[in-house]
Design a protein around this motif. Sequence first.
Motif, PDB file in Angstrom:
ATOM      1  N   GLY A 314      15.479  16.631  26.402  1.00 28.32           N
ATOM      2  CA  GLY A 314      15.751  15.525  25.487  1.00 28.32           C
ATOM      3  C   GLY A 314      14.523  15.151  24.677  1.00 28.32           C
ATOM      4  N   LEU A 315      13.356  15.173  25.316  1.00 28.13           N
ATOM      5  CA  LEU A 315      12.111  14.875  24.608  1.00 28.13           C
ATOM      6  C   LEU A 315      11.869  15.878  23.481  1.00 28.13           C
ATOM      7  CD1 LEU A 315       9.602  14.013  27.493  1.00 28.13           C
ATOM      8  CD2 LEU A 315      10.346  12.482  25.667  1.00 28.13           C
ATOM      9  N   GLN A 316      12.184  17.149  23.751  1.00 22.13           N
ATOM     10  CA  GLN A 316      11.929  18.185  22.758  1.00 22.13           C
ATOM     11  C   GLN A 316      12.728  17.956  21.482  1.00 22.13           C
ATOM     12  OE1 GLN A 316       9.495  20.560  23.253  1.00 22.13           O
ATOM     13  NE2 GLN A 316       9.839  20.868  21.052  1.00 22.13           N
ATOM     14  N   LYS A 317      13.904  17.364  21.611  1.00 12.60           N
ATOM     15  CA  LYS A 317      14.711  17.067  20.416  1.00 12.60           C
ATOM     16  C   LYS A 317      13.949  16.110  19.491  1.00 12.60           C
ATOM     17  CE  LYS A 317      19.243  17.644  22.629  1.00 12.60           C
ATOM     18  NZ  LYS A 317      20.520  16.982  22.981  1.00 12.60           N
ATOM     19  N   GLY A 318      13.351  15.086  20.076  1.00 16.67           N
ATOM     20  CA  GLY A 318      12.576  14.140  19.279  1.00 16.67           C
ATOM     21  C   GLY A 318      11.338  14.795  18.691  1.00 16.67           C
ATOM     22  N   ILE A 319      10.664  15.616  19.505  1.00 16.44           N
ATOM     23  CA  ILE A 319       9.459  16.304  19.033  1.00 16.44           C
ATOM     24  C   ILE A 319       9.780  17.225  17.856  1.00 16.44           C
ATOM     25  CG2 ILE A 319       7.708  18.008  19.688  1.00 16.44           C
ATOM     26  CD1 ILE A 319       7.813  16.807  22.536  1.00 16.44           C
ATOM     27  N   ASP A 320      10.908  17.944  17.949  1.00 19.42           N
ATOM     28  CA  ASP A 320      11.302  18.855  16.863  1.00 19.42           C
ATOM     29  C   ASP A 320      11.555  18.098  15.559  1.00 19.42           C
ATOM     30  OD1 ASP A 320      11.070  21.005  18.542  1.00 19.42           O
ATOM     31  OD2 ASP A 320      13.209  21.111  19.036  1.00 19.42           O
ATOM     32  N   ILE A 321      12.146  16.907  15.664  1.00 22.91           N
ATOM     33  CA  ILE A 321      12.378  16.097  14.455  1.00 22.91           C
ATOM     34  C   ILE A 321      11.046  15.707  13.827  1.00 22.91           C
ATOM     35  CG2 ILE A 321      13.242  13.872  13.603  1.00 22.91           C
ATOM     36  CD1 ILE A 321      15.515  14.086  15.633  1.00 22.91           C
ATOM     37  N   TRP A 322      10.069  15.294  14.653  1.00 20.43           N
ATOM     38  CA  TRP A 322       8.760  14.917  14.120  1.00 20.43           C
ATOM     39  C   TRP A 322       8.077  16.106  13.443  1.00 20.43           C
ATOM     40  CZ3 TRP A 322       7.204  12.028  19.226  1.00 20.43           C
ATOM     41  CH2 TRP A 322       7.772  10.744  19.214  1.00 20.43           C
ATOM     42  N   LYS A 323       8.138  17.265  14.104  1.00 14.75           N
ATOM     43  CA  LYS A 323       7.507  18.451  13.511  1.00 14.75           C
ATOM     44  C   LYS A 323       8.158  18.814  12.184  1.00 14.75           C
ATOM     45  CE  LYS A 323       5.904  20.620  17.810  1.00 14.75           C
ATOM     46  NZ  LYS A 323       6.032  21.796  18.699  1.00 14.75           N
ATOM     47  N   ASN A 324       9.475  18.716  12.128  1.00 11.99           N
ATOM     48  CA  ASN A 324      10.193  19.021  10.889  1.00 11.99           C
ATOM     49  C   ASN A 324       9.848  18.002   9.801  1.00 11.99           C
ATOM     50  OD1 ASN A 324      12.278  20.456   9.330  1.00 11.99           O
ATOM     51  ND2 ASN A 324      13.424  18.545   9.544  1.00 11.99           N
ATOM     52  N   THR A 325       9.701  16.725  10.200  1.00  8.70           N
ATOM     53  CA  THR A 325       9.385  15.659   9.245  1.00  8.70           C
ATOM     54  C   THR A 325       7.996  15.833   8.651  1.00  8.70           C
ATOM     55  OG1 THR A 325      10.833  14.089  10.404  1.00  8.70           O
ATOM     56  CG2 THR A 325       9.161  13.154   8.953  1.00  8.70           C
ATOM     57  N   ILE A 326       7.010  16.172   9.498  1.00  3.94           N
ATOM     58  CA  ILE A 326       5.635  16.261   9.009  1.00  3.94           C
ATOM     59  C   ILE A 326       5.490  17.331   7.947  1.00  3.94           C
ATOM     60  CG2 ILE A 326       4.618  17.954  10.583  1.00  3.94           C
ATOM     61  CD1 ILE A 326       3.148  14.510   9.711  1.00  3.94           C
ATOM     62  N   GLU A 327       6.351  18.356   7.985  1.00  3.02           N
ATOM     63  CA  GLU A 327       6.312  19.412   6.977  1.00  3.02           C
ATOM     64  C   GLU A 327       6.776  18.904   5.608  1.00  3.02           C
ATOM     65  OE1 GLU A 327       5.082  22.437   7.347  1.00  3.02           O
ATOM     66  OE2 GLU A 327       4.577  22.024   9.450  1.00  3.02           O
ATOM     67  N   LYS A 328       7.545  17.814   5.610  1.00  2.00           N
ATOM     68  CA  LYS A 328       8.112  17.287   4.364  1.00  2.00           C
ATOM     69  C   LYS A 328       7.287  16.135   3.772  1.00  2.00           C
ATOM     70  CE  LYS A 328      12.784  18.317   6.047  1.00  2.00           C
ATOM     71  NZ  LYS A 328      14.098  17.726   6.394  1.00  2.00           N
ATOM     72  N   VAL A 329       6.279  15.699   4.491  1.00  2.13           N
ATOM     73  CA  VAL A 329       5.498  14.551   4.036  1.00  2.13           C
ATOM     74  C   VAL A 329       4.677  14.920   2.801  1.00  2.13           C
ATOM     75  CG1 VAL A 329       3.607  12.986   4.617  1.00  2.13           C
ATOM     76  CG2 VAL A 329       5.392  13.450   6.303  1.00  2.13           C
ATOM     77  N   ASP A 330       4.741  14.043   1.811  1.00  3.86           N
ATOM     78  CA  ASP A 330       3.908  14.200   0.616  1.00  3.86           C
ATOM     79  C   ASP A 330       2.769  13.199   0.722  1.00  3.86           C
ATOM     80  OD1 ASP A 330       2.728  14.359  -1.858  1.00  3.86           O
ATOM     81  OD2 ASP A 330       4.617  14.437  -2.977  1.00  3.86           O
ATOM     82  N   PHE A 348       0.465  10.359  14.954  1.00  3.58           N
ATOM     83  CA  PHE A 348       0.139   9.598  16.167  1.00  3.58           C
ATOM     84  C   PHE A 348       1.175   9.854  17.254  1.00  3.58           C
ATOM     85  CE2 PHE A 348      -2.766   6.489  13.884  1.00  3.58           C
ATOM     86  CZ  PHE A 348      -3.867   6.782  14.667  1.00  3.58           C
ATOM     87  N   ASN A 349       2.448   9.882  16.883  1.00  4.78           N
ATOM     88  CA  ASN A 349       3.505  10.112  17.879  1.00  4.78           C
ATOM     89  C   ASN A 349       3.388  11.499  18.501  1.00  4.78           C
ATOM     90  OD1 ASN A 349       4.691   7.603  17.726  1.00  4.78           O
ATOM     91  ND2 ASN A 349       6.270   8.214  16.259  1.00  4.78           N
ATOM     92  N   LEU A 350       3.139  12.524  17.678  1.00  9.12           N
ATOM     93  CA  LEU A 350       3.019  13.886  18.207  1.00  9.12           C
ATOM     94  C   LEU A 350       1.810  14.010  19.141  1.00  9.12           C
ATOM     95  CD1 LEU A 350       3.925  15.973  15.026  1.00  9.12           C
ATOM     96  CD2 LEU A 350       5.125  16.043  17.225  1.00  9.12           C
ATOM     97  N   ILE A 351       0.691  13.443  18.725  1.00 10.70           N
ATOM     98  CA  ILE A 351      -0.505  13.515  19.577  1.00 10.70           C
ATOM     99  C   ILE A 351      -0.262  12.789  20.897  1.00 10.70           C
ATOM    100  CG2 ILE A 351      -2.932  12.849  19.778  1.00 10.70           C
ATOM    101  CD1 ILE A 351      -3.019  13.034  16.651  1.00 10.70           C
ATOM    102  N   ARG A 352       0.332  11.611  20.814  1.00 11.39           N
ATOM    103  CA  ARG A 352       0.531  10.805  22.021  1.00 11.39           C
ATOM    104  C   ARG A 352       1.546  11.410  22.967  1.00 11.39           C
ATOM    105  NH1 ARG A 352       0.294   5.234  18.488  1.00 11.39           N
ATOM    106  NH2 ARG A 352      -1.883   4.673  18.963  1.00 11.39           N
ATOM    107  N   ILE A 353       2.600  12.043  22.432  1.00  9.87           N
ATOM    108  CA  ILE A 353       3.604  12.614  23.328  1.00  9.87           C
ATOM    109  C   ILE A 353       3.024  13.807  24.085  1.00  9.87           C
ATOM    110  CG2 ILE A 353       4.664  14.144  21.596  1.00  9.87           C
ATOM    111  CD1 ILE A 353       6.393  12.291  24.516  1.00  9.87           C
ATOM    112  N   TYR A 354       2.186  14.593  23.409  1.00  9.88           N
ATOM    113  CA  TYR A 354       1.590  15.727  24.118  1.00  9.88           C
ATOM    114  C   TYR A 354       0.531  15.266  25.120  1.00  9.88           C
ATOM    115  CZ  TYR A 354       4.107  19.195  21.387  1.00  9.88           C
ATOM    116  OH  TYR A 354       5.099  19.974  20.852  1.00  9.88           O
ATOM    117  N   LEU A 355      -0.182  14.200  24.806  1.00 15.03           N
ATOM    118  CA  LEU A 355      -1.092  13.629  25.798  1.00 15.03           C
ATOM    119  C   LEU A 355      -0.308  13.084  26.990  1.00 15.03           C
ATOM    120  CD1 LEU A 355      -3.735  11.747  23.606  1.00 15.03           C
ATOM    121  CD2 LEU A 355      -4.101  13.796  24.987  1.00 15.03           C
ATOM    122  N   ALA A 356       0.837  12.472  26.705  1.00 12.19           N
ATOM    123  CA  ALA A 356       1.682  11.943  27.785  1.00 12.19           C
ATOM    124  C   ALA A 356       2.151  13.054  28.707  1.00 12.19           C
ATOM    125  CB  ALA A 356       2.881  11.211  27.195  1.00 12.19           C
TER     126      ALA A 356
END
Length: 398
Positions: A314-330, A348-356
């Motif tokens: 379930g966590l990976q679903k959220g992580i995948d959305i963040w990774k996909n979003t960061i590619e679209k950021v201008d 910040f969310n990606l860094i913190r989740i992997y630290l968690a």
Amino acid sequence: MTTKQFALSMLFITSILSTQAQSISTESVNYKVAKNPKTFIEEANRKLKVTVTSPYDVTTEQVIAQHKADFENQLKNFEKTLSDSKAEFQQKLKDHDKEVIAAKEKFELESAEFKKLSLLERMAMTEQGKNPKLVTPSKPIYYEPQKPVYREPNLNDFIIVNNDVLATQINVDGFDRSGNYLDVTVSIQKITFQDNNGQTYANQPTKVLAKVNGVEKMNANYFQDFKMVSNSPSNNINKALTEKNFLNNVIAHINAELNDNFAMQSINRTMLLSNVKNNKGKYDDLEKASIYVATNLKKLNPQNDEMNQAALTGLQKGIDIWKNTIEKVDFKDKKADLNAKIGEMVYFNLIRIYLALDNKKEAEKWLNAMQENLIYIDLSYDGKNALKAIESQIYNTK
């Protein structure tokens, strides 16, 4: 208003609306992670045997019998106790008479010296309260000891256990007593009380020896040093209750040490999770990501492999959305829906989740990516402090 002024006003309003639409909030999410023991034992071999030797082998009947014997002894010695108290009081009276005489003599000497001073000196000393004063000690008051009256003992104050019962109080999480793959021997000595400066100290040397499949893995000694147990001297404390409480601390410490060495445990942690205020469905995916992560972080259960794996999925679903979003950021367009502010939040969310998840390698990867775009990110004071804390956590603990 000119056309140019109108255009500038609309641009300003649009900027405000964009900022309001990207309101970032942060929440603390509690979760559990596994704490591996110093010595890992496969689940199939988590069989525990505990043997205890101690001075404790007391029954309720023995406690009551000893309590009655102590009362009879107090009753038998009461006449002597009464006589001793009267003699002690008479000695205090004699000492008091001597102290009164000494106080008067001191007063007379000080008065004689005082009279030799000039009037101004005497007045100055009197104003300062330094003139001679007769201070006599209070006369002792006799309090006659009360005759002992028998009362049933409070059994909760006593250690009514034997070695077999103590053995059942020593446990290692995740282990049962169907075998001896983990063989623990505990030796508890008699407690010793010691007085020091009106306080009571105690020690109770305890040795713990643990073998895993016959191989020694733990050999430790505890409670050899004296520890303060009361601000009162030992003759003014309930020794039976104090000893019971001390023994409870000994058992608790043994359990903590054994679990630290051999048990799979869980540690409570907290992660800061940021989310953007969703405006008319503009950030549905990011809201879903926050829900996935917050919900499944709470579901992490190191003691249950199946439940833990489901939570990680379930966590990976959220992580995948963040990774996909960061590619679209201008990062260069402040007016974009996915602008630098959103990028900061996602980084910040990606860094913190992997630290968690104790994946510092992946956390550092996203930290490096964030640092590449810091030139476009306007970090707040809190954001700068958060970034410094993350950098310290990653670089100083690798």
